[in-house]
Design a protein around this motif. Structure first.
Motif, PDB file in Angstrom:
ATOM      1  N   GLY A 135       0.802  -1.212   0.000  1.00 34.24           N
ATOM      2  CA  GLY A 135       0.000   0.000   0.000  1.00 34.24           C
ATOM      3  C   GLY A 135       0.836   1.263   0.000  1.00 34.24           C
ATOM      4  N   ARG A 136       2.060   1.166   0.499  1.00 34.91           N
ATOM      5  CA  ARG A 136       2.967   2.312   0.530  1.00 34.91           C
ATOM      6  C   ARG A 136       3.818   2.402  -0.732  1.00 34.91           C
ATOM      7  N   GLY A 137       3.574   1.514  -1.678  1.00 31.72           N
ATOM      8  CA  GLY A 137       4.271   1.589  -2.953  1.00 31.72           C
ATOM      9  C   GLY A 137       5.485   0.706  -3.094  1.00 31.72           C
ATOM     10  N   PHE A 138       5.732  -0.177  -2.133  1.00 32.60           N
ATOM     11  CA  PHE A 138       6.854  -1.099  -2.246  1.00 32.60           C
ATOM     12  C   PHE A 138       6.507  -2.230  -3.210  1.00 32.60           C
ATOM     13  N   GLU A 139       7.505  -2.668  -3.955  1.00 28.18           N
ATOM     14  CA  GLU A 139       7.371  -3.854  -4.792  1.00 28.18           C
ATOM     15  C   GLU A 139       7.746  -5.068  -3.939  1.00 28.18           C
ATOM     16  N   ILE A 140       6.863  -6.047  -3.841  1.00 30.73           N
ATOM     17  CA  ILE A 140       7.125  -7.264  -3.080  1.00 30.73           C
ATOM     18  C   ILE A 140       7.512  -8.347  -4.074  1.00 30.73           C
ATOM     19  N   VAL A 170      10.942  -3.699  -2.085  1.00 37.11           N
ATOM     20  CA  VAL A 170      11.813  -2.770  -2.808  1.00 37.11           C
ATOM     21  C   VAL A 170      11.102  -1.443  -3.024  1.00 37.11           C
ATOM     22  N   ARG A 171      11.828  -0.370  -2.768  1.00 34.51           N
ATOM     23  CA  ARG A 171      11.317   0.966  -3.092  1.00 34.51           C
ATOM     24  C   ARG A 171      12.338   1.681  -3.974  1.00 34.51           C
ATOM     25  N   HIS A 172      11.859   2.235  -5.082  1.00 35.15           N
ATOM     26  CA  HIS A 172      12.700   3.031  -5.978  1.00 35.15           C
ATOM     27  C   HIS A 172      12.557   4.495  -5.598  1.00 35.15           C
ATOM     28  N   HIS A 180      20.718  14.571  -5.644  1.00 41.13           N
ATOM     29  CA  HIS A 180      21.961  15.347  -5.669  1.00 41.13           C
ATOM     30  C   HIS A 180      22.146  16.154  -4.389  1.00 41.13           C
ATOM     31  N   THR A 181      21.381  15.818  -3.350  1.00 40.45           N
ATOM     32  CA  THR A 181      21.426  16.580  -2.101  1.00 40.45           C
ATOM     33  C   THR A 181      21.595  15.638  -0.902  1.00 40.45           C
ATOM     34  N   PRO A 182      21.982  16.180   0.256  1.00 43.58           N
ATOM     35  CA  PRO A 182      22.084  15.362   1.462  1.00 43.58           C
ATOM     36  C   PRO A 182      20.752  14.799   1.940  1.00 43.58           C
ATOM     37  N   GLU A 183      19.655  15.260   1.350  1.00 46.85           N
ATOM     38  CA  GLU A 183      18.332  14.777   1.747  1.00 46.85           C
ATOM     39  C   GLU A 183      18.201  13.260   1.579  1.00 46.85           C
ATOM     40  N   VAL A 184      19.048  12.667   0.742  1.00 50.77           N
ATOM     41  CA  VAL A 184      18.998  11.218   0.520  1.00 50.77           C
ATOM     42  C   VAL A 184      19.125  10.461   1.838  1.00 50.77           C
ATOM     43  N   VAL A 185      19.958  10.953   2.740  1.00 49.67           N
ATOM     44  CA  VAL A 185      20.143  10.275   4.029  1.00 49.67           C
ATOM     45  C   VAL A 185      18.801  10.126   4.745  1.00 49.67           C
ATOM     46  N   ASP A 186      18.063  11.204   4.837  1.00 51.40           N
ATOM     47  CA  ASP A 186      16.772  11.162   5.529  1.00 51.40           C
ATOM     48  C   ASP A 186      15.751  10.302   4.781  1.00 51.40           C
ATOM     49  N   ARG A 187      15.809  10.319   3.460  1.00 52.83           N
ATOM     50  CA  ARG A 187      14.876   9.497   2.687  1.00 52.83           C
ATOM     51  C   ARG A 187      15.148   8.011   2.886  1.00 52.83           C
ATOM     52  N   VAL A 188      16.421   7.633   2.944  1.00 55.33           N
ATOM     53  CA  VAL A 188      16.757   6.227   3.192  1.00 55.33           C
ATOM     54  C   VAL A 188      16.353   5.830   4.606  1.00 55.33           C
ATOM     55  N   LEU A 189      16.614   6.689   5.576  1.00 56.27           N
ATOM     56  CA  LEU A 189      16.216   6.395   6.955  1.00 56.27           C
ATOM     57  C   LEU A 189      14.697   6.245   7.058  1.00 56.27           C
ATOM     58  N   ALA A 190      13.953   7.091   6.366  1.00 54.17           N
ATOM     59  CA  ALA A 190      12.494   6.987   6.387  1.00 54.17           C
ATOM     60  C   ALA A 190      12.041   5.677   5.740  1.00 54.17           C
ATOM     61  N   THR A 191      12.699   5.288   4.659  1.00 55.71           N
ATOM     62  CA  THR A 191      12.356   4.026   4.001  1.00 55.71           C
ATOM     63  C   THR A 191      12.657   2.852   4.913  1.00 55.71           C
ATOM     64  N   TYR A 192      13.788   2.910   5.587  1.00 52.99           N
ATOM     65  CA  TYR A 192      14.115   1.858   6.554  1.00 52.99           C
ATOM     66  C   TYR A 192      13.051   1.788   7.647  1.00 52.99           C
ATOM     67  N   GLY A 193      12.564   2.943   8.094  1.00 55.22           N
ATOM     68  CA  GLY A 193      11.512   2.939   9.099  1.00 55.22           C
ATOM     69  C   GLY A 193      10.282   2.184   8.632  1.00 55.22           C
ATOM     70  N   GLU A 194       9.951   2.313   7.343  1.00 54.31           N
ATOM     71  CA  GLU A 194       8.808   1.581   6.795  1.00 54.31           C
ATOM     72  C   GLU A 194       9.108   0.083   6.672  1.00 54.31           C
ATOM     73  N   LEU A 195      10.359  -0.245   6.412  1.00 54.95           N
ATOM     74  CA  LEU A 195      10.758  -1.647   6.262  1.00 54.95           C
ATOM     75  C   LEU A 195      10.943  -2.361   7.601  1.00 54.95           C
ATOM     76  N   ARG A 196      11.078  -1.602   8.676  1.00 58.38           N
ATOM     77  CA  ARG A 196      11.428  -2.189   9.977  1.00 58.38           C
ATOM     78  C   ARG A 196      10.477  -3.302  10.413  1.00 58.38           C
TER      79      ARG A 196
END
Length: 216
Positions: A135-140, A170-172, A180-196
């Motif tokens: 539902g959150r858009g991950f590919e299973i 998987v999330r793309h 191209h910005t440091p925002e990637v760090v927070d986006r990966v952490l947020a994705t990990y939170g969903e995967l936890r």
């Protein structure tokens, strides 16, 4: 501590474009220094920052170069959560993808996975976790048998999950300007939170050994 990761430069895509298709050994030699600087080193910095922010990323590896073009076209990294359970990252011309993965499992782990899927309480939890991720858009995805294992009825209510020999969510994250910005760090952490929840379920029911703590 100041973050090291500043994003991937636009030039990283120029390097990967040179390596697209079937690059020659000469092209791989010519691009190696630029690829290391523009493609691999940003991934090293990203994993450093992720590990600083969350202990789940502390046991990590950033892959180097292989003999086949795929390893040059895809910059991968993993953080190990438990045996055969990982957080994976991959950067290529399509951008960045993040996944939670249980794979390369032996027969003992696969048997434990199936038993936990078949059990009413744990199985229903996994169904809910997977549905939430979809539902959150991950590919299973994963390695699937053609049929339900013979020790379980073909009409089992969780037959689809019983067919899995591996399980990946998987999330793309794409290749937009935020890459191209440091925002990637927070986006990966947020994705990990969903995967936890998925990684916690797999760690609890499938992993053979006591894993590192998964942070809340």
């Amino acid at each position: 501590m100041p973050r090291q990761f500043a994003g991937w430069d636009e030039s990283a895509f120029d390097v990967l474009l040179r390596l697209d298709g079937e690059p020659s050994q000469e092209v791989m030699r010519e691009t190696r220094k630029d690829r290391e600087r523009l493609v691999r080193q940003p991934m090293v910095s990203l994993l450093h920052d992720l590990a600083w922010e969350d202990p789940a990323f502390e046991d990590h590896s950033v892959w180097r170069y292989g003999k086949t073009p795929w390893w040059w076209q895809n910059q991968s990294a993993v953080a190990r959560v438990a045996r055969n359970i990982e957080i994976g990252l991959r950067f290529n011309l399509d951008g960045l993808r993040v996944q939670g993965a249980w794979w390369y499992a032996d027969s003992e782990q696969i048997s434990r996975f199936r038993a936990a899927v078949a059990a009413e309480a744990s199985g229903r939890v996994l169904v809910d976790v997977v549905a939430e991720l979809r539902g959150r858009g991950f590919e299973i995805t994963g390695d699937l048998l053609k049929r339900v294992p013979r020790e379980y009825p073909a009409d089992h209510p969780r037959a689809a999950l019983l067919r899995h020999r591996s399980l990946l969510a998987v999330r793309h994250l794409g290749s937009d300007e935020r890459l191209h910005t440091p925002e990637v760090v927070d986006r990966v952490l947020a994705t990990y939170g969903e995967l936890r929840p998925l990684l916690t379920w797999l760690t609890t029911h499938v992993a053979a050994c006591v894993p590192p703590a998964i942070s809340d």
